[in-house]
Design an enzyme around this catalytic site. Sequence first.
Site, PDB file in Angstrom:
ATOM      1  N   SER A  18       0.845  -1.197   0.000  1.00 21.16           N
ATOM      2  CA  SER A  18       0.000   0.000   0.000  1.00 21.16           C
ATOM      3  C   SER A  18       0.877   1.242   0.000  1.00 21.16           C
ATOM      4  O   SER A  18       2.010   1.214   0.508  1.00 21.16           O
ATOM      5  CB  SER A  18      -0.901   0.023   1.232  1.00 21.16           C
ATOM      6  OG  SER A  18      -1.549   1.279   1.375  1.00 21.16           O
ATOM      7  N   TYR A  69      -2.541  -1.299  10.005  1.00 25.36           N
ATOM      8  CA  TYR A  69      -2.567  -1.545   8.557  1.00 25.36           C
ATOM      9  C   TYR A  69      -1.318  -0.963   7.903  1.00 25.36           C
ATOM     10  O   TYR A  69      -0.642  -1.641   7.113  1.00 25.36           O
ATOM     11  CB  TYR A  69      -3.827  -0.930   7.950  1.00 25.36           C
ATOM     12  CG  TYR A  69      -3.930  -1.110   6.451  1.00 25.36           C
ATOM     13  CD1 TYR A  69      -4.381  -2.322   5.916  1.00 25.36           C
ATOM     14  CD2 TYR A  69      -3.574  -0.087   5.579  1.00 25.36           C
ATOM     15  CE1 TYR A  69      -4.473  -2.497   4.544  1.00 25.36           C
ATOM     16  CE2 TYR A  69      -3.664  -0.261   4.207  1.00 25.36           C
ATOM     17  CZ  TYR A  69      -4.112  -1.461   3.695  1.00 25.36           C
ATOM     18  OH  TYR A  69      -4.192  -1.631   2.324  1.00 25.36           O
TER      19      TYR A  69
END
Length: 272
Positions: free
Chosen positions: A153, A167
């Site tokens: 990401s 995350y």
Amino acid sequence: MKPSDLFDLSGKVALVTGGSSGIGHMAAEGLVAAGARVLIASRKADACEAVAAELNAKGYPGSAEGFGGDVATEEGIAALVSEVNKRTDKLHILMNNAGRTWGAPIGEHPYEAWDKLLRLNVTGMFHLTQSLLPLLKAASTADDPARVVNVGSVMGDIPKGTRTYSYAVSKGAVHHMTRVLSNDLAHQGITVNAIAPGPFVSKMTAFAIGTEEGQKKSAEGVPLGRVGRPEDIAGALQYLCGRGGAYLSGAILPLSGGMQSNAPGSLFNEEL
């Protein structure tokens, strides 16, 4: 070799985890469109079967199969590996996409949520890859190595994820794991790369960009001025997994419209 062969995946077998929605679905479609036989697995078997039927009805040169598979536990990984072995004796492409997110303000981020998220996003990704090495090695040739594509990401590279502490940290770990695995597996004929997406519309991001208004607002923080589209994922996977990407390993491919290298403002205030 003809230029048209560079992204042709005919005859290749791929596994996409978490492939029933979001980026996994986009990737699966791109692989099927390029001619691959794609195994789509997630915790929801019925959703995977539905996506496979949808892709098979589009007339692409490849095909899709959907079934259940859980990467969050040791037992689930063993069951998924067993199922894959029943379906193929070679795996040319592994896309490690299964993952989850969690958001909470600093001071309120639950211990168990952090543990649960890293168990899937990092531990599960590593152990599934490790368990599938025999199938990946069986598919590899000197000119056309097997491919592992991990989903990281933009938040694994830059501190942009408000409240998504676990995350963001997990995706930073995915990026470094990609480099470590590339270092160890390249000489065995397996490339390992990652994609680092910015904002793409999915179930995971629906809370923020599930509406046109949300997408417009998010696009204001993207140098290229828009959120990601399915073809951005599909094209990246076709490159990474085709002959055109056979010499690339250990890379983190930024699919974020320039967010990875964006530094607002100027050191000397000069006009551009």
